[in-house]
Design a protein around this motif. Sequence first.
Motif, mmCIF file in Angstrom:
data_model
loop_
_atom_site.group_PDB
_atom_site.id
_atom_site.type_symbol
_atom_site.label_atom_id
_atom_site.label_comp_id
_atom_site.label_asym_id
_atom_site.label_seq_id
_atom_site.Cartn_x
_atom_site.Cartn_y
_atom_site.Cartn_z
ATOM 1 N N SER A 149 43.274 53.835 43.027
ATOM 2 C CA SER A 149 43.785 52.512 43.385
ATOM 3 C C SER A 149 42.663 51.489 43.494
ATOM 4 C CB SER A 149 44.555 52.588 44.710
ATOM 5 O OG SER A 149 45.668 53.415 44.549
ATOM 6 N N ALA A 150 41.483 51.938 43.921
ATOM 7 C CA ALA A 150 40.341 51.012 43.982
ATOM 8 C C ALA A 150 39.998 50.516 42.578
ATOM 9 C CB ALA A 150 39.136 51.710 44.616
ATOM 10 N N ILE A 151 40.030 51.434 41.625
ATOM 11 C CA ILE A 151 39.755 51.036 40.224
ATOM 12 C C ILE A 151 40.852 50.092 39.733
ATOM 13 C CG2 ILE A 151 39.619 51.910 37.851
ATOM 14 C CD1 ILE A 151 38.396 54.491 39.112
ATOM 15 N N ALA A 152 42.115 50.469 40.011
ATOM 16 C CA ALA A 152 43.241 49.623 39.590
ATOM 17 C C ALA A 152 43.159 48.259 40.275
ATOM 18 C CB ALA A 152 44.564 50.308 39.921
ATOM 19 N N GLY A 153 42.778 48.257 41.555
ATOM 20 C CA GLY A 153 42.640 47.004 42.300
ATOM 21 C C GLY A 153 41.568 46.118 41.697
ATOM 22 N N ALA A 154 40.465 46.736 41.274
ATOM 23 C CA ALA A 154 39.387 45.960 40.645
ATOM 24 C C ALA A 154 39.870 45.344 39.328
ATOM 25 C CB ALA A 154 38.182 46.867 40.402
ATOM 26 N N LEU A 155 40.624 46.140 38.552
ATOM 27 C CA LEU A 155 41.150 45.626 37.274
ATOM 28 C C LEU A 155 42.100 44.449 37.523
ATOM 29 C CD1 LEU A 155 41.863 49.002 35.394
ATOM 30 C CD2 LEU A 155 40.041 47.349 34.925
ATOM 31 N N GLY A 156 43.001 44.618 38.506
ATOM 32 C CA GLY A 156 43.951 43.549 38.832
ATOM 33 C C GLY A 156 43.240 42.304 39.328
ATOM 34 N N LEU A 177 38.100 31.860 43.803
ATOM 35 C CA LEU A 177 38.215 33.122 43.059
ATOM 36 C C LEU A 177 37.697 34.308 43.883
ATOM 37 C CD1 LEU A 177 37.177 32.003 39.463
ATOM 38 C CD2 LEU A 177 39.411 31.964 40.546
ATOM 39 N N LEU A 178 36.892 33.991 44.910
ATOM 40 C CA LEU A 178 36.374 35.066 45.772
ATOM 41 C C LEU A 178 37.478 35.735 46.584
ATOM 42 C CD1 LEU A 178 33.073 33.453 47.111
ATOM 43 C CD2 LEU A 178 33.299 35.299 45.449
ATOM 44 N N VAL A 179 38.637 35.059 46.683
ATOM 45 C CA VAL A 179 39.721 35.619 47.490
ATOM 46 C C VAL A 179 40.209 36.955 46.920
ATOM 47 C CG1 VAL A 179 41.721 34.580 46.330
ATOM 48 C CG2 VAL A 179 41.787 34.964 48.787
ATOM 49 N N VAL A 180 39.966 37.204 45.625
ATOM 50 C CA VAL A 180 40.413 38.466 45.027
ATOM 51 C C VAL A 180 39.432 39.611 45.317
ATOM 52 C CG1 VAL A 180 41.538 37.185 43.160
ATOM 53 C CG2 VAL A 180 39.279 38.184 42.777
ATOM 54 N N ALA A 181 38.261 39.279 45.859
ATOM 55 C CA ALA A 181 37.217 40.300 46.054
ATOM 56 C C ALA A 181 37.674 41.497 46.896
ATOM 57 C CB ALA A 181 35.967 39.666 46.647
ATOM 58 N N PRO A 182 38.418 41.277 48.004
ATOM 59 C CA PRO A 182 38.813 42.449 48.817
ATOM 60 C C PRO A 182 39.912 43.298 48.189
ATOM 61 C CG PRO A 182 38.989 40.391 50.068
ATOM 62 C CD PRO A 182 38.847 40.031 48.639
ATOM 63 N N CYS A 183 40.439 42.871 47.049
ATOM 64 C CA CYS A 183 41.594 43.568 46.463
ATOM 65 C C CYS A 183 41.357 45.078 46.260
ATOM 66 C CB CYS A 183 42.005 42.897 45.156
ATOM 67 S SG CYS A 183 43.461 43.647 44.428
ATOM 68 N N PRO A 184 40.221 45.492 45.653
ATOM 69 C CA PRO A 184 40.021 46.939 45.474
ATOM 70 C C PRO A 184 40.043 47.690 46.805
ATOM 71 C CG PRO A 184 38.448 45.711 44.170
ATOM 72 C CD PRO A 184 39.142 44.715 45.051
ATOM 73 N N LEU A 185 39.436 47.078 47.824
ATOM 74 C CA LEU A 185 39.384 47.730 49.142
ATOM 75 C C LEU A 185 40.785 47.837 49.750
ATOM 76 C CD1 LEU A 185 37.345 48.840 51.230
ATOM 77 C CD2 LEU A 185 37.393 46.594 52.298
ATOM 78 N N VAL A 186 41.532 46.726 49.663
ATOM 79 C CA VAL A 186 42.894 46.726 50.228
ATOM 80 C C VAL A 186 43.777 47.724 49.473
ATOM 81 C CG1 VAL A 186 44.965 45.335 50.585
ATOM 82 C CG2 VAL A 186 42.722 44.348 51.051
ATOM 83 N N ALA A 187 43.641 47.741 48.144
ATOM 84 C CA ALA A 187 44.441 48.677 47.332
ATOM 85 C C ALA A 187 44.099 50.116 47.702
ATOM 86 C CB ALA A 187 44.165 48.430 45.845
ATOM 87 N N ALA A 188 42.803 50.391 47.874
ATOM 88 C CA ALA A 188 42.380 51.750 48.241
ATOM 89 C C ALA A 188 42.921 52.127 49.618
ATOM 90 C CB ALA A 188 40.859 51.841 48.231
ATOM 91 N N LEU A 189 42.896 51.156 50.531
ATOM 92 C CA LEU A 189 43.376 51.411 51.894
ATOM 93 C C LEU A 189 44.876 51.703 51.909
ATOM 94 C CD1 LEU A 189 42.092 51.372 54.741
ATOM 95 C CD2 LEU A 189 42.978 49.055 54.994
#
Lengths: 241, 296
Positions: free
Chosen positions: B228-235, B266-278
């Motif tokens: 999910s972290a990888i998927a979150g980074a892609l998204g 655009l920085l608002v998307v930065a936590p996405c991989p972390l949130v997705a992983a969580l």
Amino acid sequence: MGTSPLARLSDKLFAADDVLRFDNVSLTYGRRAEALRGISFALKPGSFHFITGASGAGKSSLMKLIYMAVKPTAGKIELFGHDVSKVSAGDLPFLRRRVGVVFQDFRLLDHLSAFDNAAVPLRIAGLKPESYRNDVAELLAWVGLKDRMHVLPPTLAGGEKQRLAIARAVVGRPEILLADEPTGNLDAEMSERILKLFTQLNRLGTTVLIATHDQTMVARSGMPVLHLDAGHLIRRAAGEE
Amino acid sequence: MSDLLARRWRPATFLPEADNRDGSLTFVVATLCFLACLMALTVLATNRAVNTWSDQLTSQATIIVRPRANETPDLAAARAAEALAGVPGVIEARALEREKAEALVEPWLGDITDLEDLPIPRLVAVDLDNASPATPSTLAAALKARGIDGIIDDHSIWTRDIARSADVIAWVCGGVFLLITAAAGAVIAFATRAGLLARREVVEVLHLTGAENLFIARLFQVRFAQLSAIAGALGAVGAAGVGAVLRLTAGGGELTHAIPILWSDLLVVAPCPLVAALVAAIAARMTAERMISEIT
């Protein structure tokens, strides 16, 4: 290695008592006929027994009860002094770590190398690789898999898989070793070596229980036999036919 | 040779490295993350637009001046501008020319030639101090003191509407974000269930060898958290790309643009991989623990 308080307490209270006790145990799978009926026996620490019987007599069912894959439908089983029906889910893994099992169908993990398969119990016990890496390599060499330790199980021959399953069962120096037809796919020489390994472990204090069809091995070992006949237990003395 | 291999041996993961379902799952989670990131960007852009509009509206007031019987409209407007110019909180007050007032009513009356015959009221535009703007009652008192009859429009009706619309958009985006998060959790739970059933033999062997439920559950937890972290980074990268395109094509910050995105947004998307992983870790852990208890 992590040990639960229950297991530590048991070590003290149960040191000189029976390591395994079946008290009028029966087992039924669903609505089928009873696989085991009124089985009662006890094993002392450091004992060595064979379980014999025709196919379908209940040997594997008895093994499953001992390694707690199934629960008895009646009766009581005590393992290291614990009633296995009353052991909490949290303590059950710690009891299982004290039992090594050679499954009849090997149950090797096909995506892991032979080395990784053999190391499974030690990793589960939380040991660091540095502490057991050499021991695993030595054990695999001893069972004749020195040049096969980094291949995957699907590429191993039947006898090699069996030896790997044996290595996995004994690598953690279990207090009880259960082996279901451990020499079924092995030649005479390797069978002899494996039996010698079991005997050595037994001399070091491991209680050994082997289910087998191999009457030659049973006769040669001179160890006592628990004979099953249609789910009933018939005790036999060592060497008795 | 084998000794060397043994010395170099590193424990492999208990679960197979790859699964043929991983690609589909990564795509689904990446898509959900992409939508969630777009939601976040939308909220930021909406807030910025609303703040810009509100600032402009609250820093201005308009006075509709009604001339007295013996007074021309232009004179009344000039007197009102003079009266308001000295009020604390007012930066500037200026009477709008007749042409500008006519231009304001033209959209409602159409392009007619004899507008000069209509009694079009004169307007006074007042620029207020943003830090401590004059209140409508202060402005009214200043006009009254000079005997000027005027109606004060402080644009509050518009700012309230804009603020309400912004709140609605923020709540809707928040709701959609939660929905996407829940959907991602459900997808991971479903995948965990499928993975556990597909790897039932592995689970049984580990269990019978003495692994605790938590130990096995953690294997699935780590596995799906990583995926999910990888998927979150892609998204996130995808959403940032869309945001960058909008920024380049629509510009940023100006009132005239519907979606004023800044580069820093655009920085608002930065936590996405972390949130997705969580989210994946929690969903996988809960599902795996429950299922392992059931199947073992």
